[in-house]
Design a protein around this motif. Structure first.
Motif, mmCIF file in Angstrom:
data_model
loop_
_atom_site.group_PDB
_atom_site.id
_atom_site.type_symbol
_atom_site.label_atom_id
_atom_site.label_comp_id
_atom_site.label_asym_id
_atom_site.label_seq_id
_atom_site.Cartn_x
_atom_site.Cartn_y
_atom_site.Cartn_z
ATOM 1 N N UNK A 179 0.836 -1.192 0.000
ATOM 2 C CA UNK A 179 0.000 0.000 0.000
ATOM 3 C C UNK A 179 0.873 1.245 0.000
ATOM 4 N N UNK A 180 0.523 2.198 -0.841
ATOM 5 C CA UNK A 180 1.326 3.420 -0.982
ATOM 6 C C UNK A 180 1.482 4.148 0.340
ATOM 7 N N UNK A 181 0.437 4.194 1.145
ATOM 8 C CA UNK A 181 0.514 4.892 2.435
ATOM 9 C C UNK A 181 1.572 4.256 3.334
ATOM 10 N N UNK A 182 1.594 2.925 3.378
ATOM 11 C CA UNK A 182 2.575 2.232 4.210
ATOM 12 C C UNK A 182 3.990 2.423 3.667
ATOM 13 N N UNK A 183 4.144 2.363 2.355
ATOM 14 C CA UNK A 183 5.455 2.607 1.735
ATOM 15 C C UNK A 183 5.982 3.968 2.173
ATOM 16 N N UNK A 184 5.158 4.983 1.990
ATOM 17 C CA UNK A 184 5.570 6.349 2.313
ATOM 18 C C UNK A 184 5.834 6.513 3.798
ATOM 19 N N UNK A 185 5.013 5.903 4.642
ATOM 20 C CA UNK A 185 5.197 6.028 6.082
ATOM 21 C C UNK A 185 6.498 5.395 6.534
ATOM 22 N N UNK A 186 6.730 4.135 6.171
ATOM 23 C CA UNK A 186 7.944 3.445 6.610
ATOM 24 C C UNK A 186 9.200 4.107 6.056
ATOM 25 N N UNK A 187 9.176 4.458 4.785
ATOM 26 C CA UNK A 187 10.349 5.110 4.183
ATOM 27 C C UNK A 187 10.586 6.485 4.816
ATOM 28 N N UNK A 188 9.495 7.209 5.093
ATOM 29 C CA UNK A 188 9.612 8.510 5.755
ATOM 30 C C UNK A 188 10.200 8.388 7.149
ATOM 31 N N UNK A 189 9.772 7.364 7.890
ATOM 32 C CA UNK A 189 10.330 7.150 9.227
ATOM 33 C C UNK A 189 11.829 6.863 9.133
ATOM 34 N N UNK A 190 12.224 6.022 8.185
ATOM 35 C CA UNK A 190 13.652 5.717 7.999
ATOM 36 C C UNK A 190 14.425 7.006 7.711
ATOM 37 N N UNK A 191 13.925 7.787 6.778
ATOM 38 C CA UNK A 191 14.623 9.014 6.387
ATOM 39 C C UNK A 191 14.772 9.974 7.570
ATOM 40 N N UNK A 192 13.714 10.142 8.339
ATOM 41 C CA UNK A 192 13.763 11.069 9.486
ATOM 42 C C UNK A 192 14.659 10.542 10.608
ATOM 43 N N UNK A 193 14.575 9.258 10.907
ATOM 44 C CA UNK A 193 15.435 8.688 11.940
ATOM 45 C C UNK A 193 16.898 8.725 11.538
ATOM 46 N N UNK A 194 17.176 8.741 10.235
ATOM 47 C CA UNK A 194 18.553 8.759 9.738
ATOM 48 C C UNK A 194 19.279 10.078 10.013
ATOM 49 N N UNK A 195 18.527 11.136 10.306
ATOM 50 C CA UNK A 195 19.131 12.442 10.561
ATOM 51 C C UNK A 195 20.067 12.348 11.765
ATOM 52 N N UNK A 196 21.320 12.679 11.564
ATOM 53 C CA UNK A 196 22.351 12.626 12.606
ATOM 54 C C UNK A 196 22.498 11.238 13.219
ATOM 55 N N UNK A 197 22.172 10.210 12.464
ATOM 56 C CA UNK A 197 22.283 8.830 12.932
ATOM 57 C C UNK A 197 23.481 8.150 12.283
ATOM 58 N N UNK A 198 23.855 7.017 12.839
ATOM 59 C CA UNK A 198 24.864 6.166 12.219
ATOM 60 C C UNK A 198 24.094 5.075 11.474
ATOM 61 N N UNK A 199 24.212 5.043 10.167
ATOM 62 C CA UNK A 199 23.547 4.011 9.378
ATOM 63 C C UNK A 199 24.451 2.781 9.397
ATOM 64 N N UNK A 200 24.013 1.775 10.134
ATOM 65 C CA UNK A 200 24.800 0.556 10.290
ATOM 66 C C UNK A 200 24.669 -0.356 9.072
ATOM 67 N N UNK A 201 23.468 -0.441 8.531
ATOM 68 C CA UNK A 201 23.204 -1.210 7.313
ATOM 69 C C UNK A 201 22.269 -0.357 6.460
ATOM 70 N N UNK A 202 22.708 0.102 5.298
ATOM 71 C CA UNK A 202 21.840 0.934 4.461
ATOM 72 C C UNK A 202 20.546 0.204 4.099
ATOM 73 N N UNK A 203 19.463 0.954 3.931
ATOM 74 C CA UNK A 203 18.177 0.379 3.539
ATOM 75 C C UNK A 203 18.268 -0.017 2.069
#
Length: 143
Positions: free
Chosen positions: A89-113
């Motif tokens: 579902x497009x809503x879920x795609x956008x939500x999960x990807x958006x959460x990843x992008x926002x949490x990535x701010x000033x984060x250490x990406x251990x394994x890229x998505x």
């Protein structure tokens, strides 16, 4: 009877900042109570620390956090895993990807998505508060 499990994060003085950040990432309704408000014991060392906070989301996620009092050790928060079910579902795609992008701010990406050997998109990061987040998004969900 339905039983829900809720992540409860423990911080050493940054619970308010962390929960305000998670609120900016996930949205929802945030409530915060300081030790002064909850215990009213007059202890200046804990007065402004967070005794309890809750972040409720429409999607059923409930995240709680507190600051440990200075006499207690903060031992870390482990890993929080977020998994999509592959419904596409497009809503879920956008939500999960958006959460990843926002949490990535000033984060250490251990394994890229990225696409994983099992076909889903998987990634792991450790945010600026030391909390590790794993994402597993079903292949059908990624654009």
């Amino acid at each position: 009877m339905t039983t829900a499990m809720t992540p409860y994060l423990q911080f050493g003085g940054v619970a308010r900042e962390a929960m305000e950040f998670y609120h900016s990432v996930f949205g929802g309704e945030l409530s915060v109570m300081t030790y002064q408000e909850g215990m009213n014991d007059g202890n200046p060392a804990t007065a402004d620390l967070i005794m309890h906070s809750s972040l409720y989301l429409e999607r059923g996620l409930h995240l709680m956090a507190a600051d440990t009092p200075p006499e207690m050790n903060v031992t870390g928060n482990g890993t929080i895993a977020i998994s999509g079910d592959g419904a596409g579902e497009a809503e879920e795609i956008n939500t999960l990807r958006g959460w990843w992008d926002k949490l990535s701010t000033n984060a250490r990406v251990d394994i890229p998505l990225e696409k994983a050997p099992w076909g889903d998109y998987f990634g792991q990061l450790t945010d600026r508060f030391g909390v590790t987040w794993m994402f597993d998004i079903g292949e059908a969900q990624m654009p």
